[in-house]
Design a protein around this motif. Sequence first.
Motif, PDB file in Angstrom:
ATOM      1  N   TRP A 112       0.821  -1.216   0.000  1.00  0.00           N
ATOM      2  CA  TRP A 112       0.000   0.000   0.000  1.00  0.00           C
ATOM      3  C   TRP A 112       0.853   1.263   0.000  1.00  0.00           C
ATOM      4  O   TRP A 112       0.362   2.340  -0.330  1.00  0.00           O
ATOM      5  N   ALA A 113       2.111   1.136   0.381  1.00  0.00           N
ATOM      6  CA  ALA A 113       3.036   2.272   0.415  1.00  0.00           C
ATOM      7  C   ALA A 113       4.441   1.754   0.123  1.00  0.00           C
ATOM      8  O   ALA A 113       4.759   0.602   0.435  1.00  0.00           O
ATOM      9  N   PRO A 114       5.311   2.588  -0.472  1.00  0.00           N
ATOM     10  CA  PRO A 114       6.689   2.164  -0.753  1.00  0.00           C
ATOM     11  C   PRO A 114       7.529   2.119   0.519  1.00  0.00           C
ATOM     12  O   PRO A 114       7.189   2.730   1.532  1.00  0.00           O
ATOM     13  N   HIS A 115       8.641   1.410   0.435  1.00  0.00           N
ATOM     14  CA  HIS A 115       9.521   1.255   1.595  1.00  0.00           C
ATOM     15  C   HIS A 115      10.081   2.596   2.057  1.00  0.00           C
ATOM     16  O   HIS A 115      10.394   2.775   3.239  1.00  0.00           O
ATOM     17  N   SER A 116      10.212   3.559   1.147  1.00  0.00           N
ATOM     18  CA  SER A 116      10.748   4.876   1.519  1.00  0.00           C
ATOM     19  C   SER A 116       9.846   5.589   2.511  1.00  0.00           C
ATOM     20  O   SER A 116      10.273   6.559   3.149  1.00  0.00           O
ATOM     21  N   GLN A 117       8.587   5.135   2.667  1.00  0.00           N
ATOM     22  CA  GLN A 117       7.647   5.769   3.590  1.00  0.00           C
ATOM     23  C   GLN A 117       7.497   4.989   4.900  1.00  0.00           C
ATOM     24  O   GLN A 117       6.692   5.362   5.754  1.00  0.00           O
ATOM     25  N   LEU A 118       8.302   3.950   5.070  1.00  0.00           N
ATOM     26  CA  LEU A 118       8.208   3.121   6.275  1.00  0.00           C
ATOM     27  C   LEU A 118       8.756   3.865   7.491  1.00  0.00           C
ATOM     28  O   LEU A 118       9.873   4.377   7.484  1.00  0.00           O
ATOM     29  N   ILE A 119       7.971   3.911   8.547  1.00  0.00           N
ATOM     30  CA  ILE A 119       8.359   4.549   9.798  1.00  0.00           C
ATOM     31  C   ILE A 119       8.453   3.476  10.879  1.00  0.00           C
ATOM     32  O   ILE A 119       7.534   2.669  11.047  1.00  0.00           O
ATOM     33  N   GLY A 120       9.555   3.459  11.606  1.00  0.00           N
ATOM     34  CA  GLY A 120       9.694   2.479  12.677  1.00  0.00           C
ATOM     35  C   GLY A 120      11.107   1.969  12.805  1.00  0.00           C
ATOM     36  O   GLY A 120      12.047   2.500  12.189  1.00  0.00           O
ATOM     37  N   GLN A 121      11.259   0.936  13.564  1.00  0.00           N
ATOM     38  CA  GLN A 121      12.587   0.401  13.884  1.00  0.00           C
ATOM     39  C   GLN A 121      13.340  -0.044  12.642  1.00  0.00           C
ATOM     40  O   GLN A 121      14.560   0.122  12.561  1.00  0.00           O
ATOM     41  N   SER A 122      12.642  -0.612  11.669  1.00  0.00           N
ATOM     42  CA  SER A 122      13.295  -1.069  10.439  1.00  0.00           C
ATOM     43  C   SER A 122      13.129  -0.068   9.306  1.00  0.00           C
ATOM     44  O   SER A 122      13.498  -0.367   8.167  1.00  0.00           O
ATOM     45  N   GLY A 123      12.595   1.113   9.613  1.00  0.00           N
ATOM     46  CA  GLY A 123      12.425   2.148   8.611  1.00  0.00           C
ATOM     47  C   GLY A 123      13.080   3.437   9.056  1.00  0.00           C
ATOM     48  O   GLY A 123      14.214   3.440   9.529  1.00  0.00           O
ATOM     49  N   LYS A 124      12.355   4.532   8.928  1.00  0.00           N
ATOM     50  CA  LYS A 124      12.901   5.840   9.276  1.00  0.00           C
ATOM     51  C   LYS A 124      12.393   6.307  10.632  1.00  0.00           C
ATOM     52  O   LYS A 124      11.295   5.962  11.063  1.00  0.00           O
ATOM     53  N   THR A 125      13.232   7.082  11.297  1.00  0.00           N
ATOM     54  CA  THR A 125      12.848   7.745  12.540  1.00  0.00           C
ATOM     55  C   THR A 125      12.493   9.187  12.205  1.00  0.00           C
ATOM     56  O   THR A 125      13.274   9.876  11.552  1.00  0.00           O
ATOM     57  N   VAL A 126      11.331   9.635  12.627  1.00  0.00           N
ATOM     58  CA  VAL A 126      10.857  10.968  12.260  1.00  0.00           C
ATOM     59  C   VAL A 126      10.535  11.784  13.510  1.00  0.00           C
ATOM     60  O   VAL A 126      10.289  11.232  14.580  1.00  0.00           O
ATOM     61  N   ALA A 127      10.525  13.093  13.336  1.00  0.00           N
ATOM     62  CA  ALA A 127      10.199  13.984  14.455  1.00  0.00           C
ATOM     63  C   ALA A 127       9.442  15.203  13.927  1.00  0.00           C
ATOM     64  O   ALA A 127       9.910  16.332  14.065  1.00  0.00           O
ATOM     65  N   PRO A 128       8.281  14.995  13.326  1.00  0.00           N
ATOM     66  CA  PRO A 128       7.531  16.122  12.767  1.00  0.00           C
ATOM     67  C   PRO A 128       6.839  16.933  13.856  1.00  0.00           C
ATOM     68  O   PRO A 128       6.722  16.495  15.006  1.00  0.00           O
ATOM     69  N   ARG A 129       6.335  18.087  13.487  1.00  0.00           N
ATOM     70  CA  ARG A 129       5.548  18.881  14.423  1.00  0.00           C
ATOM     71  C   ARG A 129       4.176  18.251  14.637  1.00  0.00           C
ATOM     72  O   ARG A 129       3.603  18.343  15.726  1.00  0.00           O
ATOM     73  N   LEU A 130       3.649  17.625  13.580  1.00  0.00           N
ATOM     74  CA  LEU A 130       2.333  16.980  13.658  1.00  0.00           C
ATOM     75  C   LEU A 130       2.401  15.612  13.010  1.00  0.00           C
ATOM     76  O   LEU A 130       2.838  15.479  11.866  1.00  0.00           O
ATOM     77  N   TYR A 131       1.976  14.592  13.752  1.00  0.00           N
ATOM     78  CA  TYR A 131       1.973  13.216  13.248  1.00  0.00           C
ATOM     79  C   TYR A 131       0.551  12.662  13.378  1.00  0.00           C
ATOM     80  O   TYR A 131       0.072  12.420  14.497  1.00  0.00           O
ATOM     81  N   ILE A 132      -0.131  12.503  12.268  1.00  0.00           N
ATOM     82  CA  ILE A 132      -1.483  11.940  12.244  1.00  0.00           C
ATOM     83  C   ILE A 132      -1.380  10.500  11.755  1.00  0.00           C
ATOM     84  O   ILE A 132      -0.860  10.253  10.664  1.00  0.00           O
ATOM     85  N   ASN A 133      -1.815   9.560  12.562  1.00  0.00           N
ATOM     86  CA  ASN A 133      -1.746   8.160  12.156  1.00  0.00           C
ATOM     87  C   ASN A 133      -3.142   7.561  12.137  1.00  0.00           C
ATOM     88  O   ASN A 133      -3.970   7.858  12.997  1.00  0.00           O
ATOM     89  N   CYS A 134      -3.386   6.712  11.157  1.00  0.00           N
ATOM     90  CA  CYS A 134      -4.714   6.151  10.923  1.00  0.00           C
ATOM     91  C   CYS A 134      -4.620   4.637  10.766  1.00  0.00           C
ATOM     92  O   CYS A 134      -3.885   4.147   9.899  1.00  0.00           O
ATOM     93  N   GLY A 135      -5.313   3.917  11.629  1.00  0.00           N
ATOM     94  CA  GLY A 135      -5.315   2.464  11.519  1.00  0.00           C
ATOM     95  C   GLY A 135      -4.013   1.808  11.913  1.00  0.00           C
ATOM     96  O   GLY A 135      -3.712   0.704  11.451  1.00  0.00           O
ATOM     97  N   ILE A 136      -3.234   2.458  12.774  1.00  0.00           N
ATOM     98  CA  ILE A 136      -1.968   1.902  13.265  1.00  0.00           C
ATOM     99  C   ILE A 136      -2.170   1.496  14.722  1.00  0.00           C
ATOM    100  O   ILE A 136      -2.553   2.323  15.555  1.00  0.00           O
ATOM    101  N   SER A 137      -1.894   0.243  15.033  1.00  0.00           N
ATOM    102  CA  SER A 137      -2.182  -0.280  16.369  1.00  0.00           C
ATOM    103  C   SER A 137      -1.233   0.279  17.429  1.00  0.00           C
ATOM    104  O   SER A 137      -1.616   0.505  18.569  1.00  0.00           O
ATOM    105  N   GLY A 138       0.045   0.486  17.045  1.00  0.00           N
ATOM    106  CA  GLY A 138       0.996   1.035  17.996  1.00  0.00           C
ATOM    107  C   GLY A 138       1.979   0.031  18.542  1.00  0.00           C
ATOM    108  O   GLY A 138       2.260   0.013  19.751  1.00  0.00           O
ATOM    109  N   SER A 139       2.561  -0.790  17.675  1.00  0.00           N
ATOM    110  CA  SER A 139       3.584  -1.731  18.125  1.00  0.00           C
ATOM    111  C   SER A 139       4.819  -0.974  18.574  1.00  0.00           C
ATOM    112  O   SER A 139       5.045   0.180  18.179  1.00  0.00           O
TER     113      SER A 139
END
Length: 358
Positions: free
Chosen positions: A279-306
């Motif tokens: 559903w999304a490319p690997h370049s958009q992966l956020i997390g331990q095996s992806g990218k670490t981000v620190a935006p001013r606003l983070y809206i997440n939808c349908g993410i359980s929170g592992s």
Amino acid sequence: MKKEIWVYLETSTDDRLYAGTKDLLAQAGAIAQLLRGAVLNGKGGSAAGEDIGLRGILTGAEAGRLEDAALEAVLYGAREVTVIEGKELETFSPECCSDAFAQLLKKTRRKPELILFGRSPDAMDLAPALAARLDAGMLSDCVGAVPGPEGILWERHAFGGSAVSFVRFREEKTPIISVRPGSFGGKAGAGVTCLRTPAEAAAVPVTRFGYQPGRVIARPSLIRVLESAREQGTDIGSADVIVAGGNGAGPEGFALIRELAGLLHGAVGASRIAVDKGWAPHSQLIGQSGKTVAPRLYINCGISGSVQHIVGMRDAACVVSVNTDPRALIFNVSDYGIVGDLHRVLPELIREIRSSRG
């Protein structure tokens, strides 16, 4: 000899400074201030009260192509820039780049207070390779530092943030450190401000250093670039706003997520399972095996929170979560939570934003 922190500067495909590197320069400035009032390494390497400058290090085949990147580095805090040039550096290689760094250190006889790297894939390849070549200590994913009685204590999180360790370098050799985006007061990309005017930056010296590969390094490249493709949209590593989707989003939900991200001039992110499902490319992966981000606003939808996902976004200034499960773990790290179906919530939110803009 004046004291310096060396900062590895990365460039994008158009030879401009990579957005995440601007954040790294801001972090380096904060670290320099910390070192001015502390004893580095606890073995007489005192930086107390002394000025510590930032030297940016660029690598590439031709220094002329990196002039814009060097100017940007100075705008965002570098006091001087050195460009290591050589045809072997056209394509990134940790072997060649670490060899080039080692040559620069040896021939200039400089001993920086530390060498600083970001958390990009290339930086995470190069930092340990350079540490091995220099037989120096290396700390990855550093998030903070505090003065200790025998030197600086560098903070690092482990086991998904459930444990914190403090590390002190004991050897005399230059420490090598990679830092997490947004730590040390970094503002992640668009939030970073220029420290100099273009006229002031143009007056800062840029030096060239010619790389001469050794016999071990002078071999055919293991990497051949077949095609260069520019990523679409805003890079999540430098975005002020990120709208991310997980397993609960589905392909239809990601269409809404992209629409909302566009309205907010933000970037699209994704959880591991959303990337695995295509559903999304690997370049958009956020997390331990992806990218670490620190935006001013983070809206997440349908993410359980592992734990693996939270590690990558917990430094966001404001977290808004949309999930149908009121017990979802993501709500534990959220500033605002909406218990509801994103397929109903996002269209309403999009409608309100469009309406408010007329």
